[in-house]
Every structure is written in structure tokens, then in C-alpha cells.
Write a protein that holds these residues in place. Structure first.
Motif, PDB file in Angstrom:
ATOM      1  N   SER A  78      -9.637  12.235  -2.991  1.00  0.00           N
ATOM      2  CA  SER A  78      -8.434  11.934  -3.766  1.00  0.00           C
ATOM      3  C   SER A  78      -7.503  13.136  -3.745  1.00  0.00           C
ATOM      4  N   GLU A  79      -6.212  12.846  -3.666  1.00  0.00           N
ATOM      5  CA  GLU A  79      -5.205  13.900  -3.584  1.00  0.00           C
ATOM      6  C   GLU A  79      -4.034  13.500  -4.472  1.00  0.00           C
ATOM      7  N   SER A  80      -3.441  14.465  -5.170  1.00  0.00           N
ATOM      8  CA  SER A  80      -2.351  14.144  -6.087  1.00  0.00           C
ATOM      9  C   SER A  80      -1.093  13.694  -5.346  1.00  0.00           C
ATOM     10  N   THR A  81      -0.940  14.142  -4.115  1.00  0.00           N
ATOM     11  CA  THR A  81       0.189  13.689  -3.299  1.00  0.00           C
ATOM     12  C   THR A  81      -0.377  13.032  -2.038  1.00  0.00           C
ATOM     13  N   CYS A  82       0.137  13.362  -0.888  1.00  0.00           N
ATOM     14  CA  CYS A  82      -0.370  12.841   0.383  1.00  0.00           C
ATOM     15  C   CYS A  82      -0.150  11.347   0.546  1.00  0.00           C
ATOM     16  N   CYS A  83      -1.176  10.587   0.855  1.00  0.00           N
ATOM     17  CA  CYS A  83      -0.989   9.267   1.440  1.00  0.00           C
ATOM     18  C   CYS A  83      -1.907   8.207   0.844  1.00  0.00           C
ATOM     19  N   ASP A  84      -1.378   6.994   0.761  1.00  0.00           N
ATOM     20  CA  ASP A  84      -2.176   5.857   0.327  1.00  0.00           C
ATOM     21  C   ASP A  84      -2.969   5.300   1.503  1.00  0.00           C
ATOM     22  N   ARG A  85      -3.957   4.494   1.168  1.00  0.00           N
ATOM     23  CA  ARG A  85      -4.695   3.729   2.174  1.00  0.00           C
ATOM     24  C   ARG A  85      -4.472   2.255   1.885  1.00  0.00           C
ATOM     25  N   ILE A  86      -4.243   1.466   2.936  1.00  0.00           N
ATOM     26  CA  ILE A  86      -4.061   0.029   2.765  1.00  0.00           C
ATOM     27  C   ILE A  86      -5.002  -0.729   3.689  1.00  0.00           C
ATOM     28  N   ASP A  87      -5.643  -1.773   3.150  1.00  0.00           N
ATOM     29  CA  ASP A  87      -6.503  -2.674   3.916  1.00  0.00           C
ATOM     30  C   ASP A  87      -5.829  -4.038   3.948  1.00  0.00           C
ATOM     31  N   ILE A  88      -5.697  -4.615   5.142  1.00  0.00           N
ATOM     32  CA  ILE A  88      -5.011  -5.896   5.329  1.00  0.00           C
ATOM     33  C   ILE A  88      -5.964  -6.873   6.008  1.00  0.00           C
ATOM     34  N   TYR A 156       1.042  14.520  12.220  1.00  0.00           N
ATOM     35  CA  TYR A 156       2.013  15.139  11.314  1.00  0.00           C
ATOM     36  C   TYR A 156       2.616  14.144  10.321  1.00  0.00           C
ATOM     37  N   LEU A 157       1.727  13.406   9.681  1.00  0.00           N
ATOM     38  CA  LEU A 157       2.119  12.508   8.598  1.00  0.00           C
ATOM     39  C   LEU A 157       2.261  13.313   7.313  1.00  0.00           C
ATOM     40  N   VAL A 158       3.368  13.118   6.615  1.00  0.00           N
ATOM     41  CA  VAL A 158       3.625  13.850   5.371  1.00  0.00           C
ATOM     42  C   VAL A 158       3.385  12.966   4.157  1.00  0.00           C
ATOM     43  N   GLU A 159       3.792  11.714   4.239  1.00  0.00           N
ATOM     44  CA  GLU A 159       3.678  10.808   3.101  1.00  0.00           C
ATOM     45  C   GLU A 159       3.573   9.378   3.588  1.00  0.00           C
ATOM     46  N   MET A 160       2.700   8.592   2.937  1.00  0.00           N
ATOM     47  CA  MET A 160       2.573   7.159   3.224  1.00  0.00           C
ATOM     48  C   MET A 160       2.320   6.450   1.895  1.00  0.00           C
ATOM     49  N   GLU A 161       3.275   5.627   1.502  1.00  0.00           N
ATOM     50  CA  GLU A 161       3.194   4.945   0.208  1.00  0.00           C
ATOM     51  C   GLU A 161       3.287   3.434   0.394  1.00  0.00           C
ATOM     52  N   PHE A 162       2.524   2.726  -0.432  1.00  0.00           N
ATOM     53  CA  PHE A 162       2.576   1.267  -0.465  1.00  0.00           C
ATOM     54  C   PHE A 162       2.729   0.826  -1.920  1.00  0.00           C
ATOM     55  N   LYS A 194       6.736   3.173   2.609  1.00  0.00           N
ATOM     56  CA  LYS A 194       7.483   4.393   2.910  1.00  0.00           C
ATOM     57  C   LYS A 194       6.612   5.317   3.751  1.00  0.00           C
ATOM     58  N   LEU A 195       7.129   5.726   4.897  1.00  0.00           N
ATOM     59  CA  LEU A 195       6.436   6.637   5.808  1.00  0.00           C
ATOM     60  C   LEU A 195       7.305   7.858   6.052  1.00  0.00           C
ATOM     61  N   THR A 196       6.710   9.033   5.988  1.00  0.00           N
ATOM     62  CA  THR A 196       7.432  10.268   6.284  1.00  0.00           C
ATOM     63  C   THR A 196       6.623  11.091   7.277  1.00  0.00           C
ATOM     64  N   PHE A 197       7.255  11.474   8.370  1.00  0.00           N
ATOM     65  CA  PHE A 197       6.630  12.328   9.373  1.00  0.00           C
ATOM     66  C   PHE A 197       7.428  13.622   9.495  1.00  0.00           C
ATOM     67  N   ARG A 198       6.791  14.648  10.023  1.00  0.00           N
ATOM     68  CA  ARG A 198       7.484  15.913  10.253  1.00  0.00           C
ATOM     69  C   ARG A 198       7.374  16.308  11.717  1.00  0.00           C
ATOM     70  N   SER A 199       8.168  17.286  12.095  1.00  0.00           N
ATOM     71  CA  SER A 199       8.131  17.797  13.463  1.00  0.00           C
ATOM     72  C   SER A 199       6.856  18.614  13.696  1.00  0.00           C
ATOM     73  N   LYS A 200       6.449  18.713  14.935  1.00  0.00           N
ATOM     74  CA  LYS A 200       5.259  19.499  15.281  1.00  0.00           C
ATOM     75  C   LYS A 200       5.523  20.990  15.102  1.00  0.00           C
ATOM     76  N   ASP A 201       6.688  21.437  15.554  1.00  0.00           N
ATOM     77  CA  ASP A 201       7.042  22.861  15.511  1.00  0.00           C
ATOM     78  C   ASP A 201       8.199  23.090  14.541  1.00  0.00           C
ATOM     79  N   ARG A 221       5.049  12.691  -6.675  1.00  0.00           N
ATOM     80  CA  ARG A 221       4.754  12.624  -5.248  1.00  0.00           C
ATOM     81  C   ARG A 221       5.985  12.905  -4.389  1.00  0.00           C
ATOM     82  N   ASP A 222       7.030  13.430  -4.978  1.00  0.00           N
ATOM     83  CA  ASP A 222       8.204  13.826  -4.191  1.00  0.00           C
ATOM     84  C   ASP A 222       7.825  14.922  -3.197  1.00  0.00           C
TER      85      ASP A 222
END
Length: 245
Positions: A78-88, A156-162, A194-201, A221-222
Motif C-alpha cells: 500500500s502506498e499513500s500516492t502512486c497507482c491504483d490496481r484495476i481488475d476487469i 515511468y508511470l507516475v500516477e494511475m487512478e480509477f 487518469k494516467l500520468t507518465f514521465r520522461s526517461k531522462d 494524491r496530487d
């Protein structure tokens, strides 16, 4: 040179944006399929409360808040920010196989590598005789979901929200699982993604907060980091037309 640096920045920005859109398009297709089943489908429905546990459940959509996997046989962290998990979960039909009715589960989650996160995907098929989910591609059936058995989609995933929305346009509380808010599992009519990615460099020359990327679930989670990376977000709303009581 200045020209080369400018070209590199333009291509880097375009690559991040394209990756976000590609992943979002994939999720849109599968979320629209969530809960679909052919008429006269004879496969068992597992509510996740039996002897095989919650991981066996067949509910169309389940969401875990702010979790990631570090690797090996460890549980999700568990993480206070980061990313959700979704099962479909959705159904299919193939006239030329036995059994003809199929049921698939697709899972999107974050895995940690060094100091950044990657986006992973798992696809499983239901074995009605054995009453368990088996991997469509690789993986060890019967084992808890982990990144070693998953397909790496994007680094380089920064945020994933559902955020699930009901028929009144109101948010449904998450986590939304067999153990949490289970009475709302069939109330989903739309999912905001909502998906947020960042650059590698490094992209910018100086460290500073360029903009605050606001989360869908509240300001805790901002994303507001003072580094040199470029970040790009994609936000979509998906109608879950096959989810109902």
C-alpha cells in the motif's frame, strides 16, 4: 546543438503523449467489455468468498487503492500516492473450442523498479473445471498476481487512478473489492481514468515545480515534484455499458 536538443525534446514529449493515449485506448476497450457475457453462458460465477479467496472473484470491475508490486512472491504494498490496481472481467464465445464460453480477467497494476514505477498487465482465462484463473500468456496459475508473471506495458508511470461513478453521477467509494464496499460492485456506470507518465531522462534544465498535476481522488494524491522530468497526463471517462445488477 540547439537544433538537436530541440528535436530531442519534441520527440520525447510526443513519445510520452502517444504512450499515454495508447494505454488509455486499451483500457477503454476492456472497460467497455467489463461484465459482458453471452446469453446462456454456463460458466460458474465465483463471488470471491469461497475457499479459493477474493482473487477468484468474477465481478466485472474491482479497484484497489494506491498499491504496487515490488517483485517476487511478495504481496502488493500500500502506498499513500502512486497507482491504483484495476481488475476487469468479461465473457467471450468460441464455437470451435470446448468449452465454447470463455471468461477473461484483465489486470492493470504498477510495479516498482528502483525509484520509479512501471505499468504492467495480466490477462487470465477462467478454468471452470479447476475453478481457478489461468494465465493466457505465461505466468504461474494459482499464484498471487505479481509483476514477474505480467506483461510490461510502459515504463515511468507516475500516477494511475480509477474513479467509479454510479447512475446518479456520484463517486463510488474505493477500494471497491469483495472485502470493501462490495455492495456497490454492480453500481458502476462510468469509470474515470487518469494516467500520468514521465520522461526517461531529464527534460528541463532546472529543478522546480512546473505544474501541479491534480488527482481525481483528492489533493493527497496530487503530483507536485521539483525535478527535471517532463510529465504528461491523459484523463478519460468510460461508460461501462455491461455492468448492472
Amino acid at each position: 546543438s540547439v537544433v538537436n536538443n530541440s528535436y530531442s525534446q519534441v520527440t520525447s514529449r510526443a513519445s510520452i503523449s502517444a504512450s499515454g493515449r495508447d494505454v488509455a485506448s486499451m483500457m477503454i476497450r476492456e472497460l467497455r467489455m467489463a461484465g459482458f457475457r453471452y446469453y446462456a453462458d454456463t460458466l460458474k460465477f465465483d463471488d470471491g468468498k469461497g475457499i479459493y479467496g477474493a482473487q477468484n472473484n468474477h465481478y466485472p470491475i474491482t479497484i484497489m487503492n494506491s498499491v504496487y508490486h515490488e517483485g517476487g512472491d511478495a504481496d502488493f504494498i500500500s502506498e499513500s500516492t502512486c497507482c491504483d490496481r484495476i481488475d476487469i472481467v468479461y465473457g467471450d464465445y468460441d464455437l470451435h473450442t470446448t468449452p465454447k464460453f470463455k471468461r477473461y480477467k484483465v489486470i492493470y497494476f504498477a510495479g516498482k523498479e528502483n525509484e520509479y514505477f512501471n505499468l504492467y498487465k495480466v490477462k487470465q482465462i477462467w478454468d471452470d473445471a479447476a475453478e481457478r484463473w489461468n494465465y493466457v500468456y505465461g505466468g504461474v496459475s494459482g499464484r498471487e498476481i505479481n509483476k514477474n508473471d505480467a506483461e510490461l506495458l510502459r515504463k515511468y508511470l507516475v500516477e494511475m487512478e480509477f474513479v467509479p461513478i454510479d447512475e446518479k453521477g456520484e463517486k463510488i467509494a474505493t477500494p471497491l473489492t469483495v472485502d470493501d464496499n462490495s455492495n456497490r460492485l454492480t453500481d458502476i456506470r462510468t469509470v474515470d481514468v487518469k494516467l500520468t507518465f514521465r520522461s526517461k531522462d531529464d527534460f528541463y534544465k532546472k529543478k522546480k515545480i512546473r505544474r501541479v498535476i491534480e488527482a481525481l481522488k483528492g489533493n493527497t494524491r496530487d503530483v507536485a515534484l521539483d525535478d527535471k522530468y517532463l510529465r504528461d497526463s491523459v484523463v478519460v471517462s468510460v461508460h461501462t455499458r455491461n455492468v448492472s445488477n
